[in-house]
Write an enzyme that holds these catalytic residues in place. Structure first.
Site, PDB file in Angstrom:
ATOM      1  CE  LYS A  74       3.239  -0.065   4.634  1.00 45.07           C
ATOM      2  NZ  LYS A  74       2.594  -0.178   3.330  1.00 45.07           N
TER       3      LYS A  74
ATOM      4  CD  GLU B  98      -2.772   1.392   2.366  1.00 49.70           C
ATOM      5  OE1 GLU B  98      -2.732   0.568   3.293  1.00 49.70           O
ATOM      6  OE2 GLU B  98      -3.507   2.394   2.359  1.00 49.70           O
TER       7      GLU B  98
ATOM      8  NE  ARG C 147       4.470  -7.942  10.706  1.00 51.37           N
ATOM      9  CZ  ARG C 147       3.989  -7.072   9.828  1.00 51.37           C
ATOM     10  NH1 ARG C 147       3.033  -7.418   9.005  1.00 51.37           N
ATOM     11  NH2 ARG C 147       4.462  -5.845   9.769  1.00 51.37           N
TER      12      ARG C 147
HETATM   13  P1  ATP Z   1       3.122  -2.529   7.914  1.00 51.83           P
HETATM   14  O1  ATP Z   1       2.674  -3.487   8.970  1.00 51.83           O
HETATM   15  O2  ATP Z   1       4.552  -2.193   7.956  1.00 51.83           O
HETATM   16  O3  ATP Z   1       2.253  -1.309   7.805  1.00 51.83           O
HETATM   17  P2  ATP Z   1       1.754  -3.686   5.798  1.00 51.83           P
HETATM   18  O4  ATP Z   1       1.517  -5.131   5.851  1.00 51.83           O
HETATM   19  O5  ATP Z   1       0.606  -2.792   6.097  1.00 51.83           O
HETATM   20  O6  ATP Z   1       3.023  -3.338   6.601  1.00 51.83           O
HETATM   21  P3  ATP Z   1       1.779  -3.560   3.004  1.00 51.83           P
HETATM   22  O7  ATP Z   1       2.177  -2.427   2.152  1.00 51.83           O
HETATM   23  O8  ATP Z   1       0.373  -3.965   3.059  1.00 51.83           O
HETATM   24  O9  ATP Z   1       2.327  -3.232   4.428  1.00 51.83           O
HETATM   25  O10 ATP Z   1       2.700  -4.820   2.730  1.00 51.83           O
HETATM   26  C1  ATP Z   1       3.032  -5.331   1.475  1.00 51.83           C
HETATM   27  C2  ATP Z   1       3.432  -6.767   1.640  1.00 51.83           C
HETATM   28  O11 ATP Z   1       4.546  -6.888   2.525  1.00 51.83           O
HETATM   29  C3  ATP Z   1       2.314  -7.596   2.229  1.00 51.83           C
HETATM   30  O12 ATP Z   1       2.184  -8.769   1.456  1.00 51.83           O
HETATM   31  C4  ATP Z   1       2.780  -7.930   3.618  1.00 51.83           C
HETATM   32  O13 ATP Z   1       2.345  -9.213   3.985  1.00 51.83           O
HETATM   33  C5  ATP Z   1       4.297  -7.878   3.486  1.00 51.83           C
HETATM   34  N1  ATP Z   1       4.955  -7.505   4.750  1.00 51.83           N
HETATM   35  C6  ATP Z   1       4.800  -6.364   5.452  1.00 51.83           C
HETATM   36  N2  ATP Z   1       5.543  -6.380   6.573  1.00 51.83           N
HETATM   37  C7  ATP Z   1       6.212  -7.550   6.593  1.00 51.83           C
HETATM   38  C8  ATP Z   1       7.164  -8.163   7.491  1.00 51.83           C
HETATM   39  N3  ATP Z   1       7.567  -7.555   8.599  1.00 51.83           N
HETATM   40  N4  ATP Z   1       7.635  -9.391   7.177  1.00 51.83           N
HETATM   41  C9  ATP Z   1       7.232  -9.998   6.054  1.00 51.83           C
HETATM   42  N5  ATP Z   1       6.368  -9.488   5.168  1.00 51.83           N
HETATM   43  C10 ATP Z   1       5.844  -8.280   5.421  1.00 51.83           C
END
Ligand code: ATP
Ligand code: MG
Length: 575
Positions: free
Chosen positions: A281, A37, A271
């Protein structure tokens, strides 16, 4: 089971599942996606997801899309879209011509929502956000303190006719109703044990310009509706995501099957969490907004841009991602492993230079007045092809203040009155005296003599001295600013806080130390912004974009001391 030999590695559970899907014919090819996102910059956790998404596609000869999952006008921005692309490219992943935007699917998603209404599987609700929550119910502890989920309550608007729903939904889109006054909800089961399945909201009314679609829409699809259908629209076979989406999977499958679209399969993996930092984020944005760091690319941030600015190499980061592997349960990875991988990569690639961070003057009393000698220095002992360079040596040098002691502690092998050390690439010197500022007690100048017969390490008398120190010729010294970093959070797990505190309270007060008086050999002038080098004995350093023509700024990427190997041995020994 693949045959086990030196070349065959066991596959992780995702690759096993994908291989199985190809074997059984569930899918004929592999097509994954990375779906950020655009509401923040990518962090090392995203790099893990990239590594999995692109890696799985590559291993099975498939494709991987880059899709901006941009269905929330409140937080998204073009700045983020650009930063995300820059960082992915830099990490070495290539989406080729497959960059997509969920916001390009708004019309299709709207059509699919109408399809669900026509099937009697979606309805327009007049309850507000609070009421929806209240009707849905929540997890509660029973008298034995075991969590259970009593059934929720149907909305009084749940049984509207298909015609009325279609009409109201069209008028929601047309802007006839105020924000928050109506939603479109999936009609699933208000008694479902999984709260996410209790008639989840699919659309909400929100009058806010979207960074791509502007004012075209005043209704926006929710993530749980938009995500599976965006996957389906792109023909994604394996929708790989982190573990927190596991509980969303029944809903993912419900939308896919009831919209009768391409049957993408969601698989979750653990994760990435790393000690001494936070990987979300939301929290990183808070650090940026509250100016706890200089920006998303502050070298202390666990963002890709921060790591790049600090001097981490893409190859070192990829090595780390390969080593941590893919697991089904969340775990915490020691940040020292990441540093170890960076250090190993830089050790092989970084050119060596001499610099002094906290200088004190050293005068060689028997050095011929005005003489400059150009000594031969090795550019990289790990790589003979990197060649040699010349560094100027003269009668007045700078050495590290810490390399001299008036009263040496036991086992101190550096300079003190009467002692000998070797000057790296130069001569053996003997300390003959020093001056102090009487007011502050600070050493202002150190004096010594040199032995002309000991140049460059091949002294005829083969004299052994225990210490070798680095130096910079005072007349040739290039001044620069050194920024030295420590962990952003002192606590290993910054999110674990006592009552009334937040992770902000765990920020370290010494995560940045600035050495404004640092000096280096003249060759430093030739370095470009973004180049990472080793300053001998001090660590790896990367030239920062804050550098000007007058004054360079260098970030310490990582020190030379590797505690990981030791730590690993200890861990292995403890089983
Ligand atoms: P955040 O928790 O940092 O806001 P998010 O999941 O909201 O992260 P997205 O932009 O939706 O961020 O993430 C894009 C992809 O990255 C998704 O498929 C998510 O599963 C993956 N992702 C995000 N954080 C991690 C992490 N710490 N380890 C592994 N994969 C991750
Ligand atoms: Mg997310």
């Amino acid at each position: 089971m693949p045959e086990v030999n030196e070349k065959t590695e066991y596959m992780d559970f995702i690759r096993e599942a994908v291989a199985e899907d190809l074997r059984t014919g569930r899918f004929k090819e592999v097509h994954t996606r990375f779906p950020p996102e655009p509401n923040g910059w990518l962090h090392i956790g995203h790099a893990k997801a990239l590594f999995v998404d692109f890696g799985v596609a590559q291993d099975f000869g498939g494709k991987c899309n880059l899709r901006m999952d941009d269905t929330n006008p409140e937080k998204e921005d073009m700045e983020y879209v650009e930063a995300i692309q820059r960082d992915i490219k830099w990490l070495g992943f290539d989406w080729e011509d497959r960059l997509f935007f969920a916001s390009d699917y708004y019309e299709t998603l709207y059509e699919l929502a109408c399809k669900l209404i026509r099937k009697g599987l979606a309805y327009v609700d007049d309850l507000d956000e609070e009421q929806i929550k209240e009707y849905r119910g929540t997890n509660v502890p029973d008298k034995n303190n075991i969590t259970y989920t009593p059934p929720g309550k149907n909305s009084p608007w749940r049984d509207r006719s298909i015609e009325e729903n279609l009409d109201l939904f069209a008028r929601m889109r047309a802007g006839e109703f105020p924000d928050g006054s109506k939603t479109l909800r999936a009609k699933i089961d208000m008694a479902h044990p999984n709260l996410l399945m209790r008639d989840p909201v699919m659309y909400r009314i929100r009058r806010m310009p979207h960074y791509r679609t502007g004012n075209t829409w005043c209704i926006y699809p929710m993530y749980d509706f938009a995500h599976p259908l965006s996957d389906a629209i792109e023909g994604i076979t394996h929708s790989l995501c982190s573990l927190e989406y596991e509980i969303h999977r029944p809903l993912y499958d419900w939308f896919v099957s009831n919209c009768e679209v391409f049957p993408s399969r969601q698989i979750e993996f653990a994760r990435l969490n790393i000690t001494h930092t936070v990987l979300s984020k939301r929290w990183l944005l808070q650090l940026v907004r509250e100016k706890k760091v200089s920006g998303w690319d502050d070298p202390r941030m666990p963002t890709i841009a921060g790591m790049r600015r600090r001097g981490y190499s893409a190859a070192g980061i990829r090595d780390f991602l390969g080593r941590i592997g893919i697991a089904k349960t969340d775990s915490m990875v020691d940040i020292q492993l990441l540093e170890h991988c960076i250090r190993e990569d830089l050790n092989a690639s970084a050119q060596r230079y001499m610099a002094v961070l906290n200088p004190v003057k050293l005068v060689i009393e028997n050095w011929p007045q005005g003489r400059v000698e150009w000594l031969d220095a090795v550019n990289n002992p790990e790589n003979p092809q990197a060649g040699m360079r010349k560094i100027p040596f003269s009668g007045t040098l700078y050495i590290e203040r810490d390399d001299f002691r008036e009263n040496p502690p036991p086992k101190y092998y550096r300079l003190y009155p009467g002692n000998q050390v070797r000057l790296r690439y130069g001569y053996i010197i003997t300390c003959t005296g020093f001056d102090k500022d009487p007011a502050t007690g600070e050493v202002t100048e150190i004096r010594c003599t040199y032995d002309p017969a000991t140049k460059g390490g091949d002294a005829p008398d083969n004299r052994k001295v225990k210490g070798t120190i680095h130096w910079v010729s005072a007349d040739h010294a290039v001044p620069f600013e050194a920024r030295l970093y420590d962990y952003l959070f002192e606590a290993e797990r910054p999110m674990e806080v006592s009552e009334g505190k937040t992770f902000i309270d765990n920020l370290s007060d010494h995560s940045l130390t600035v050495e404004k008086r640092a000096v280096a050999e003249p060759a430093l002038r030739e370095l470009a912004v973004g180049q990472t080098v080793q300053f001998e004995r001090l660590g790896y350093f990367c030239k920062d974009p804050d550098s000007t023509n007058e004054r360079a700024v260098f970030n310490r990427t990582v020190t030379l001391k590797d505690s990981w190997t030791k730590l690993e041995k200890k861990l292995l020994a403890n089983g």
